[in-house]
Design a protein around this motif. Structure first.
Motif, mmCIF file in Angstrom:
data_model
loop_
_atom_site.group_PDB
_atom_site.id
_atom_site.type_symbol
_atom_site.label_atom_id
_atom_site.label_comp_id
_atom_site.label_asym_id
_atom_site.label_seq_id
_atom_site.Cartn_x
_atom_site.Cartn_y
_atom_site.Cartn_z
ATOM 1 N N TRP A 37 -51.560 -18.545 -13.537
ATOM 2 C CA TRP A 37 -51.055 -19.679 -13.335
ATOM 3 C C TRP A 37 -49.872 -19.889 -14.299
ATOM 4 O O TRP A 37 -48.765 -20.434 -14.006
ATOM 5 C CB TRP A 37 -52.038 -20.996 -13.372
ATOM 6 C CG TRP A 37 -52.879 -20.890 -12.101
ATOM 7 C CD1 TRP A 37 -54.302 -20.947 -12.300
ATOM 8 C CD2 TRP A 37 -52.538 -21.207 -11.009
ATOM 9 N NE1 TRP A 37 -54.880 -20.979 -11.058
ATOM 10 C CE2 TRP A 37 -53.826 -21.145 -10.047
ATOM 11 C CE3 TRP A 37 -51.444 -21.472 -10.319
ATOM 12 C CZ2 TRP A 37 -53.704 -21.392 -8.761
ATOM 13 C CZ3 TRP A 37 -51.361 -21.706 -8.803
ATOM 14 C CH2 TRP A 37 -52.354 -21.659 -8.203
ATOM 15 N N SER A 40 -47.056 -17.937 -13.147
ATOM 16 C CA SER A 40 -46.039 -18.809 -12.178
ATOM 17 C C SER A 40 -45.342 -20.007 -13.027
ATOM 18 O O SER A 40 -44.026 -20.262 -12.799
ATOM 19 C CB SER A 40 -46.990 -19.349 -11.198
ATOM 20 O OG SER A 40 -47.644 -20.075 -11.750
ATOM 21 N N SER A 74 -42.955 -17.270 -1.925
ATOM 22 C CA SER A 74 -44.046 -18.508 -1.861
ATOM 23 C C SER A 74 -45.213 -18.182 -1.224
ATOM 24 O O SER A 74 -46.577 -18.023 -1.601
ATOM 25 C CB SER A 74 -43.451 -19.677 -1.724
ATOM 26 O OG SER A 74 -42.739 -20.023 -2.887
ATOM 27 N N VAL A 75 -44.726 -17.755 0.162
ATOM 28 C CA VAL A 75 -45.898 -17.638 1.031
ATOM 29 C C VAL A 75 -46.769 -16.093 0.532
ATOM 30 O O VAL A 75 -48.034 -16.156 0.787
ATOM 31 C CB VAL A 75 -45.349 -17.315 2.590
ATOM 32 C CG1 VAL A 75 -46.394 -16.719 3.639
ATOM 33 C CG2 VAL A 75 -44.921 -18.753 2.758
ATOM 34 N N LEU A 78 -48.970 -16.883 -2.114
ATOM 35 C CA LEU A 78 -50.303 -17.813 -1.762
ATOM 36 C C LEU A 78 -51.198 -16.950 -0.987
ATOM 37 O O LEU A 78 -52.368 -17.204 -1.159
ATOM 38 C CB LEU A 78 -49.841 -18.933 -0.767
ATOM 39 C CG LEU A 78 -48.895 -20.272 -1.611
ATOM 40 C CD1 LEU A 78 -48.277 -21.183 -0.756
ATOM 41 C CD2 LEU A 78 -49.852 -20.871 -2.861
ATOM 42 N N LEU A 81 -53.200 -15.164 -3.434
ATOM 43 C CA LEU A 81 -54.198 -15.914 -4.601
ATOM 44 C C LEU A 81 -55.309 -16.356 -3.150
ATOM 45 O O LEU A 81 -56.465 -16.192 -3.952
ATOM 46 C CB LEU A 81 -53.437 -17.286 -4.604
ATOM 47 C CG LEU A 81 -52.546 -16.969 -5.997
ATOM 48 C CD1 LEU A 81 -51.754 -18.576 -6.108
ATOM 49 C CD2 LEU A 81 -53.418 -16.866 -7.168
ATOM 50 N N THR A 82 -55.039 -16.402 -1.971
ATOM 51 C CA THR A 82 -56.119 -16.612 -1.082
ATOM 52 C C THR A 82 -57.166 -15.429 -0.958
ATOM 53 O O THR A 82 -58.465 -15.701 -1.093
ATOM 54 C CB THR A 82 -55.491 -17.015 0.342
ATOM 55 O OG1 THR A 82 -54.752 -18.360 -0.068
ATOM 56 C CG2 THR A 82 -56.637 -17.149 1.289
#
Length: 128
Positions: A37, A40, A74-75, A78, A81-82
């Motif tokens: 985090w 980012s 961004s996708v 994500l 991260l998922t």
């Protein structure tokens, strides 16, 4: 990008940094997740203060419209991260299963009569 928007985005990145550190201090996040985090946060602050860096990156990659590169990245982040969170959940489920089995065996060793009594109750025709 206007200067006001640039500074608002930088401030949002700094607030984001504060919350990530706050969550670490309160033990709501572990160190590895906090690093993700904070990384980012750093990217948000740098690209909000120097948006021309992102334009150059888009040009170097061959993307004609820089916001589409931002959306793509961004996708992808994500999705990563998922995947990482799914791996953590799987490990925790495995640990929970192992601990549950260990506790059941421990309970059976410490209280052998209880297990025999429960099995006797389950038998058909057993007197209650």
């Amino acid at each position: 990008m206007s200067d006001l928007l640039r500074w608002l985005l930088a401030a949002a990145g700094l607030v984001y940094t504060y919350f990530a550190m706050f969550m670490l201090i309160k033990k709501k996040l572990n160190e590895l997740n906090t690093l993700v985090w904070l990384s980012s946060c750093f990217v948000i602050v740098v690209f909000s203060i120097f948006p021309e860096l992102f334009d150059r990156l888009a040009l170097a990659v061959g993307v004609a419209y820089p916001p589409s590169l931002l959306f793509l990245l961004s996708v992808l982040v994500l999705l990563l991260l998922t995947l990482h969170q799914s791996m953590q959940i799987s490990k925790l489920q495995e640990k929970i299963r192992d601990l549950t089995q260990f506790l059941a065996l421990q309970h059976a060793r410490e209280h052998p009569g209880v297990q025999a009594e429960e099995e006797r109750r389950k038998e058909p025709g057993a007197a209650e």
